[in-house]
Design an enzyme around this catalytic site. Structure first.
Site, PDB file in Angstrom:
ATOM      1  N   LYS A  53       9.437   1.433  15.084  1.00 38.24           N
ATOM      2  CA  LYS A  53       8.609   2.751  14.842  1.00 38.24           C
ATOM      3  C   LYS A  53       8.666   3.418  16.396  1.00 38.24           C
ATOM      4  O   LYS A  53       8.560   4.700  16.307  1.00 38.24           O
ATOM      5  CB  LYS A  53       7.352   2.342  14.402  1.00 38.24           C
ATOM      6  CG  LYS A  53       7.318   2.002  13.090  1.00 38.24           C
ATOM      7  CD  LYS A  53       6.023   1.175  12.616  1.00 38.24           C
ATOM      8  CE  LYS A  53       6.101   0.831  10.957  1.00 38.24           C
ATOM      9  NZ  LYS A  53       5.146  -0.084  10.647  1.00 38.24           N
ATOM     10  N   GLN A  97      -0.323  -2.268  12.757  1.00 39.37           N
ATOM     11  CA  GLN A  97       0.781  -3.155  12.027  1.00 39.37           C
ATOM     12  C   GLN A  97      -0.057  -4.325  11.277  1.00 39.37           C
ATOM     13  O   GLN A  97      -0.916  -4.856  11.979  1.00 39.37           O
ATOM     14  CB  GLN A  97       1.529  -3.635  13.081  1.00 39.37           C
ATOM     15  CG  GLN A  97       2.724  -4.181  12.513  1.00 39.37           C
ATOM     16  CD  GLN A  97       3.775  -3.235  11.413  1.00 39.37           C
ATOM     17  OE1 GLN A  97       3.716  -2.200  11.927  1.00 39.37           O
ATOM     18  NE2 GLN A  97       4.331  -3.827  10.486  1.00 39.37           N
ATOM     19  N   ASP A 120      -0.461   5.804   7.356  1.00 42.38           N
ATOM     20  CA  ASP A 120       0.147   4.571   6.378  1.00 42.38           C
ATOM     21  C   ASP A 120      -0.358   4.985   5.146  1.00 42.38           C
ATOM     22  O   ASP A 120       0.148   4.616   4.220  1.00 42.38           O
ATOM     23  CB  ASP A 120      -0.453   3.224   6.811  1.00 42.38           C
ATOM     24  CG  ASP A 120       0.613   2.609   7.514  1.00 42.38           C
ATOM     25  OD1 ASP A 120       1.712   2.640   7.472  1.00 42.38           O
ATOM     26  OD2 ASP A 120       0.433   1.644   8.409  1.00 42.38           O
TER      27      ASP A 120
HETATM   28  N1  GUN Z   1       3.327  -4.303   7.535  1.00 43.91           N
HETATM   29  C1  GUN Z   1       4.410  -4.202   6.456  1.00 43.91           C
HETATM   30  N2  GUN Z   1       4.599  -2.893   6.225  1.00 43.91           N
HETATM   31  C2  GUN Z   1       3.807  -2.174   6.792  1.00 43.91           C
HETATM   32  C3  GUN Z   1       3.551  -0.970   6.655  1.00 43.91           C
HETATM   33  O1  GUN Z   1       4.218  -0.060   5.870  1.00 43.91           O
HETATM   34  N3  GUN Z   1       2.688  -0.436   7.515  1.00 43.91           N
HETATM   35  C4  GUN Z   1       1.758  -1.396   8.202  1.00 43.91           C
HETATM   36  N4  GUN Z   1       0.844  -0.690   9.052  1.00 43.91           N
HETATM   37  N5  GUN Z   1       2.228  -2.551   8.603  1.00 43.91           N
HETATM   38  C5  GUN Z   1       2.854  -2.995   7.529  1.00 43.91           C
END
Ligand code: GUN
Length: 287
Positions: A53, A97, A120
């Site tokens: 990211k 995350q 998100d």
């Molecule tokens: N863990 C697995 N997929 C995601 C996601 O799309 N966003 C976040 N914040 N954590 C994750």
């Protein structure tokens, strides 16, 4: 039957090129989008996701800020950080995350994020807006699937769409986006009876269950579109989806590869949501 490969990597690359230009023109006005990425603990998969990211942000010109907190971080400490990020005008998006360590209340943490920084789209405000058909931010993976279908010219309205998996992150929001796009939607899960039969009714089959190569050719109708959201590591270390590509690609008219299908689209949509958040915050950032 020849199938069309739904190449998420290529579409994500094209989207990033467009976003780069958009961010360049924002920079001329003195505006730079900022994304805060919070990671708690030492989960190796999460570390890879967060690094990716950050790399994506750098590529398009979004400023990223990483907050790596130790496993033993208290809930108050984490909530305190979120409060500070909520107030910081340099930060447009906040991403915690997941998963976070067990002693922290995930729902409480997500609710603490200001909903206009919730890139998100996990905050109940945003899930509610999605439910009533007016999403501000759409969750990245389902939104990425919709973009992939649109780019491939695959009509959704009136189609039978079967979503396998009912997670809050993928299955549920995916079914909402398909419903709003006028598909007839069925959501399946581990208690569904005759899963194979239900899947065989699908014009568009979307699979997000986290079981390596689970959906085989006999679950798929000739000519169906198959979207594989899975990302599993096999015993031999290879990455594989929830769909057995070998047998399913013989029947599908279009199918996503893993890797290189949905994954890059998820990442691209996060950037898109961050730019959207930045545009929403423009006035505050300039003052
Ligand atoms: N863990 C697995 N997929 C995601 C996601 O799309 N966003 C976040 N914040 N954590 C994750």
């Amino acid at each position: 039957m020849a199938y069309k490969l739904l190449d998420g990597k290529d579409l994500a690359r094209r989207m990033k090129e467009a976003m780069k230009l958009e961010i360049r023109s924002m920079a001329e006005e003195g505006i730079v989008p900022g994304l805060a990425v919070v990671i708690v603990g030492n989960d190796p998969a999460s570390r890879i996701y967060v690094n990716n990211k950050k790399k994506d942000c750098e590529e398009v010109g979004i400023r990223s800020f990483e907050y790596a907190l130790p496993e033993e971080t208290s809930e108050d400490q984490l909530l305190g950080l979120i409060d500070a990020l909520n107030q910081d005008p340099a930060i447009d998006g906040i991403l915690v995350q997941l998963p976070i360590p067990k002693h922290l209340d995930e729902a409480k943490v997500i609710r603490r994020i200001r909903h206009d920084k919730d890139v998100d789209a996990f905050h109940p405000y945003n899930t509610g807006e999605l439910m009533i058909g007016r999403p501000v931010f759409a969750p990245c993976t389902p939104a990425g699937v919709m973009e992939l279908l649109k780019d491939a010219g695959i009509e959704v309205a009136g189609k039978n769409c079967v979503v396998v998996g009912r997670s809050n992150i993928v299955g549920k929001p995916m079914s909402m986006l398909m419903l709003h796009a006028n598909a007839t939607v069925t959501v399946c899960h581990s208690k569904t009876k005759d899963l194979k039969e239900v899947c065989r009714q699908a014009d568009i089959l979307i699979v997000a269950i986290g079981k390596a190569d689970f959906i085989t050719g006999d679950y798929v109708r000739e000519g169906a579109v198959v979207i594989d959201v899975g990302m599993n590591r096999r015993e031999d270390g290879k990455l594989t989806g929830d769909v057995d590509f070998e047998s399913v690609s013989k029947k599908a008219s279009a199918i996503t590869p893993v890797p290189g299908g949905v994954g890059p689209m998820t990442r691209a949509m996060l950037l898109k949501n961050t730019i959207k958040a930045c545009n929403m915050h423009k006035k505050n950032k300039l003052s």
